[in-house]
Design a protein around this motif. Structure first.
Motif, PDB file in Angstrom:
ATOM      1  N   VAL A 101      73.335  47.048  51.490  1.00 11.04           N
ATOM      2  CA  VAL A 101      71.899  46.873  51.688  1.00 11.04           C
ATOM      3  C   VAL A 101      71.492  45.390  52.160  1.00 11.04           C
ATOM      4  O   VAL A 101      71.170  45.341  53.156  1.00 11.04           O
ATOM      5  N   PRO A 102      71.918  44.417  51.535  1.00  8.21           N
ATOM      6  CA  PRO A 102      71.720  43.048  51.870  1.00  8.21           C
ATOM      7  C   PRO A 102      72.357  42.741  53.338  1.00  8.21           C
ATOM      8  O   PRO A 102      71.453  42.128  54.231  1.00  8.21           O
ATOM      9  N   TRP A 103      73.634  43.075  53.521  1.00 12.99           N
ATOM     10  CA  TRP A 103      73.983  42.874  54.811  1.00 12.99           C
ATOM     11  C   TRP A 103      73.147  43.902  55.996  1.00 12.99           C
ATOM     12  O   TRP A 103      72.931  43.117  57.344  1.00 12.99           O
ATOM     13  N   THR A 104      72.371  44.615  55.782  1.00 14.14           N
ATOM     14  CA  THR A 104      72.013  45.701  56.849  1.00 14.14           C
ATOM     15  C   THR A 104      70.644  44.908  57.127  1.00 14.14           C
ATOM     16  O   THR A 104      69.840  44.895  58.218  1.00 14.14           O
ATOM     17  N   TYR A 105      69.944  44.161  56.496  1.00 13.99           N
ATOM     18  CA  TYR A 105      68.874  43.388  56.435  1.00 13.99           C
ATOM     19  C   TYR A 105      69.321  42.004  56.963  1.00 13.99           C
ATOM     20  O   TYR A 105      68.345  41.318  57.749  1.00 13.99           O
ATOM     21  N   LEU A 106      70.318  41.429  56.796  1.00  7.44           N
ATOM     22  CA  LEU A 106      70.819  40.164  57.165  1.00  7.44           C
ATOM     23  C   LEU A 106      70.976  39.991  58.659  1.00  7.44           C
ATOM     24  O   LEU A 106      70.864  39.068  59.324  1.00  7.44           O
ATOM     25  N   VAL A 107      71.775  40.868  59.291  1.00  7.21           N
ATOM     26  CA  VAL A 107      72.040  41.050  60.673  1.00  7.21           C
ATOM     27  C   VAL A 107      70.711  41.163  61.455  1.00  7.21           C
ATOM     28  O   VAL A 107      70.473  40.165  62.491  1.00  7.21           O
TER      29      VAL A 107
ATOM     30  N   ALA B 224      69.653  37.758  63.949  1.00  3.60           N
ATOM     31  CA  ALA B 224      69.240  38.259  65.582  1.00  3.60           C
ATOM     32  C   ALA B 224      68.100  37.628  65.840  1.00  3.60           C
ATOM     33  O   ALA B 224      67.813  36.940  67.090  1.00  3.60           O
ATOM     34  N   ILE B 225      67.012  37.908  64.848  1.00  2.00           N
ATOM     35  CA  ILE B 225      65.643  37.237  65.160  1.00  2.00           C
ATOM     36  C   ILE B 225      65.593  35.615  65.369  1.00  2.00           C
ATOM     37  O   ILE B 225      65.132  35.097  66.053  1.00  2.00           O
ATOM     38  N   ALA B 226      66.836  35.042  64.392  1.00  2.00           N
ATOM     39  CA  ALA B 226      66.853  33.602  64.345  1.00  2.00           C
ATOM     40  C   ALA B 226      67.419  33.012  65.882  1.00  2.00           C
ATOM     41  O   ALA B 226      66.792  32.277  66.307  1.00  2.00           O
ATOM     42  N   ILE B 227      68.337  33.949  66.300  1.00  2.00           N
ATOM     43  CA  ILE B 227      69.010  33.423  67.507  1.00  2.00           C
ATOM     44  C   ILE B 227      67.751  33.718  68.605  1.00  2.00           C
ATOM     45  O   ILE B 227      67.791  32.884  69.656  1.00  2.00           O
ATOM     46  N   MET B 228      67.002  34.750  68.704  1.00  2.00           N
ATOM     47  CA  MET B 228      66.141  34.989  69.705  1.00  2.00           C
ATOM     48  C   MET B 228      65.011  33.757  69.768  1.00  2.00           C
ATOM     49  O   MET B 228      64.592  33.328  70.791  1.00  2.00           O
ATOM     50  N   VAL B 229      64.725  33.506  68.336  1.00  2.00           N
ATOM     51  CA  VAL B 229      63.656  32.195  68.494  1.00  2.00           C
ATOM     52  C   VAL B 229      64.488  30.965  69.041  1.00  2.00           C
ATOM     53  O   VAL B 229      63.544  30.264  69.662  1.00  2.00           O
ATOM     54  N   LEU B 230      65.518  30.641  68.407  1.00  2.00           N
ATOM     55  CA  LEU B 230      66.029  29.394  68.886  1.00  2.00           C
ATOM     56  C   LEU B 230      66.517  29.579  70.571  1.00  2.00           C
ATOM     57  O   LEU B 230      66.132  28.552  71.235  1.00  2.00           O
TER      58      LEU B 230
ATOM     59  N   ILE C 267      58.288  40.031  69.660  1.00  2.00           N
ATOM     60  CA  ILE C 267      59.594  40.495  69.668  1.00  2.00           C
ATOM     61  C   ILE C 267      60.188  40.525  68.249  1.00  2.00           C
ATOM     62  O   ILE C 267      60.701  41.503  67.795  1.00  2.00           O
ATOM     63  N   ALA C 268      59.946  39.535  67.453  1.00  2.00           N
ATOM     64  CA  ALA C 268      60.358  39.627  66.048  1.00  2.00           C
ATOM     65  C   ALA C 268      59.511  40.562  65.224  1.00  2.00           C
ATOM     66  O   ALA C 268      60.394  41.396  64.495  1.00  2.00           O
ATOM     67  N   GLY C 269      58.235  40.753  65.451  1.00  2.00           N
ATOM     68  CA  GLY C 269      57.759  41.845  64.946  1.00  2.00           C
ATOM     69  C   GLY C 269      58.181  43.105  64.970  1.00  2.00           C
ATOM     70  O   GLY C 269      58.235  44.021  64.347  1.00  2.00           O
ATOM     71  N   VAL C 270      58.364  43.431  66.173  1.00  2.00           N
ATOM     72  CA  VAL C 270      58.705  44.663  66.783  1.00  2.00           C
ATOM     73  C   VAL C 270      60.026  45.125  66.245  1.00  2.00           C
ATOM     74  O   VAL C 270      60.401  45.996  65.873  1.00  2.00           O
ATOM     75  N   PHE C 271      61.053  43.718  66.339  1.00  2.00           N
ATOM     76  CA  PHE C 271      62.313  44.173  65.890  1.00  2.00           C
ATOM     77  C   PHE C 271      62.303  44.491  64.435  1.00  2.00           C
ATOM     78  O   PHE C 271      63.024  45.637  63.985  1.00  2.00           O
ATOM     79  N   LEU C 272      61.529  43.658  63.637  1.00  2.00           N
ATOM     80  CA  LEU C 272      61.545  44.135  62.211  1.00  2.00           C
ATOM     81  C   LEU C 272      60.920  45.702  61.911  1.00  2.00           C
ATOM     82  O   LEU C 272      61.411  46.154  61.089  1.00  2.00           O
ATOM     83  N   LEU C 273      59.937  45.765  62.570  1.00  2.00           N
ATOM     84  CA  LEU C 273      59.104  46.995  62.474  1.00  2.00           C
ATOM     85  C   LEU C 273      60.159  48.102  62.800  1.00  2.00           C
ATOM     86  O   LEU C 273      60.224  49.354  62.209  1.00  2.00           O
ATOM     87  N   ARG C 274      60.700  48.105  64.006  1.00  2.00           N
ATOM     88  CA  ARG C 274      61.708  48.905  64.474  1.00  2.00           C
ATOM     89  C   ARG C 274      62.707  49.410  63.305  1.00  2.00           C
ATOM     90  O   ARG C 274      63.360  50.223  63.041  1.00  2.00           O
ATOM     91  N   PHE C 275      63.293  48.229  62.713  1.00  2.00           N
ATOM     92  CA  PHE C 275      64.682  48.136  61.954  1.00  2.00           C
ATOM     93  C   PHE C 275      64.021  48.884  60.685  1.00  2.00           C
ATOM     94  O   PHE C 275      64.610  50.156  60.171  1.00  2.00           O
ATOM     95  N   SER C 276      62.746  48.490  60.165  1.00  2.00           N
ATOM     96  CA  SER C 276      62.024  49.254  58.991  1.00  2.00           C
ATOM     97  C   SER C 276      62.170  50.518  59.079  1.00  2.00           C
ATOM     98  O   SER C 276      62.433  51.592  58.407  1.00  2.00           O
ATOM     99  N   PHE C 277      61.457  51.063  60.246  1.00  2.00           N
ATOM    100  CA  PHE C 277      61.100  52.459  60.799  1.00  2.00           C
ATOM    101  C   PHE C 277      62.409  53.172  60.774  1.00  2.00           C
ATOM    102  O   PHE C 277      62.513  54.453  60.419  1.00  2.00           O
ATOM    103  N   ARG C 278      63.194  52.569  61.424  1.00  2.00           N
ATOM    104  CA  ARG C 278      64.591  53.308  61.831  1.00  2.00           C
ATOM    105  C   ARG C 278      65.172  53.869  60.208  1.00  2.00           C
ATOM    106  O   ARG C 278      65.680  54.992  60.256  1.00  2.00           O
ATOM    107  N   ASP C 279      65.253  52.727  59.225  1.00  2.00           N
ATOM    108  CA  ASP C 279      65.802  53.044  58.018  1.00  2.00           C
ATOM    109  C   ASP C 279      65.213  54.269  57.365  1.00  2.00           C
ATOM    110  O   ASP C 279      65.715  55.327  56.902  1.00  2.00           O
ATOM    111  N   TYR C 280      63.712  54.299  57.593  1.00  2.00           N
ATOM    112  CA  TYR C 280      62.730  55.158  56.995  1.00  2.00           C
ATOM    113  C   TYR C 280      63.231  56.590  57.644  1.00  2.00           C
ATOM    114  O   TYR C 280      63.253  57.556  57.127  1.00  2.00           O
ATOM    115  N   ALA C 281      62.952  56.642  58.853  1.00  2.00           N
ATOM    116  CA  ALA C 281      63.286  57.579  59.643  1.00  2.00           C
ATOM    117  C   ALA C 281      64.538  58.460  59.502  1.00  2.00           C
ATOM    118  O   ALA C 281      64.810  59.683  59.134  1.00  2.00           O
ATOM    119  N   MET C 282      65.576  57.456  59.408  1.00  2.00           N
ATOM    120  CA  MET C 282      66.948  58.126  59.275  1.00  2.00           C
ATOM    121  C   MET C 282      67.222  58.729  57.659  1.00  2.00           C
ATOM    122  O   MET C 282      67.745  59.662  57.434  1.00  2.00           O
TER     123      MET C 282
END
Length: 168
Positions: free
Chosen positions: A8-14, A18-24, A107-122
């Motif tokens: 589980v921690p790895w699934t949230y670390l990725v 990715a967000i950190a790279i996008m911001v940089l 983009i960071a918010g959409v990315f996090l929201l998408r990732f969270s919703f995907r986990d819930y939906a799956m």
């Protein structure tokens, strides 16, 4: 059961990496090559078409969700494209672009929201009466709409800048 908990921690670390790279990447100005802006949307649309053509036609509620996701992606992509600062060097006609902090936050918010919703939906796919493939298709169409609309919006603005600069 134990391997799932340790994964589980790895699934949230990725996504955080990715967000950190996008911001940089977005925090500094980069050269914008308008002659190459068609490549990414073409690749994404090709992948979407190939992915969707390999499946049966979606059910009406899933089709509605896909169209909604595509529309949301286009809207957010267009808005994000508007927040990107584009400048042109009048002498060389070289373009630079820099993402705005607001656009990066979107983009960071959409990315996090998408990732969270995907986990819930799956994990609740059967309760939502959808398959994991249908969930993936919805997110795929959202991403395709976002990237394509952003690139088109930026290309239109860059062409206007180039026309105005050439006229001066």
């Amino acid at each position: 059961m134990e391997p799932q908990n340790s994964a589980v921690p790895w699934t949230y670390l990725v996504p955080l990496i990715a967000i950190a790279i996008m911001v940089l990447r977005g925090s500094r100005a980069r050269r914008l090559r308008i002659e190459r802006m068609w490549i990414m949307p073409t690749l994404i649309l090709t992948a979407v078409i190939l992915s969707l053509s390999a499946q049966a036609a979606p059910r009406l509620p899933v089709l509605a969700a896909e169209m909604f996701a595509l529309g949301m992606g286009v809207g957010m992509g267009w808005w994000r494209g508007r927040t990107v600062a584009i400048t042109i060097d009048p002498a060389t006609h070289a373009f630079t672009s820099k993402a705005s902090p607001l656009g990066m936050a979107l983009i960071a918010g959409v990315f996090l929201l998408r990732f969270s919703f995907r986990d819930y939906a799956m994990s609740h796919a059967s309760e939502l009466h959808v398959t994991p493939v249908e969930i993936t298709d919805v997110f795929l169409l959202f991403a395709a709409g976002l990237v394509c609309a952003q690139r088109i919006e930026m290309w239109i603005r860059a062409r206007r800048l180039l026309t105005a600069t050439e006229a001066s």
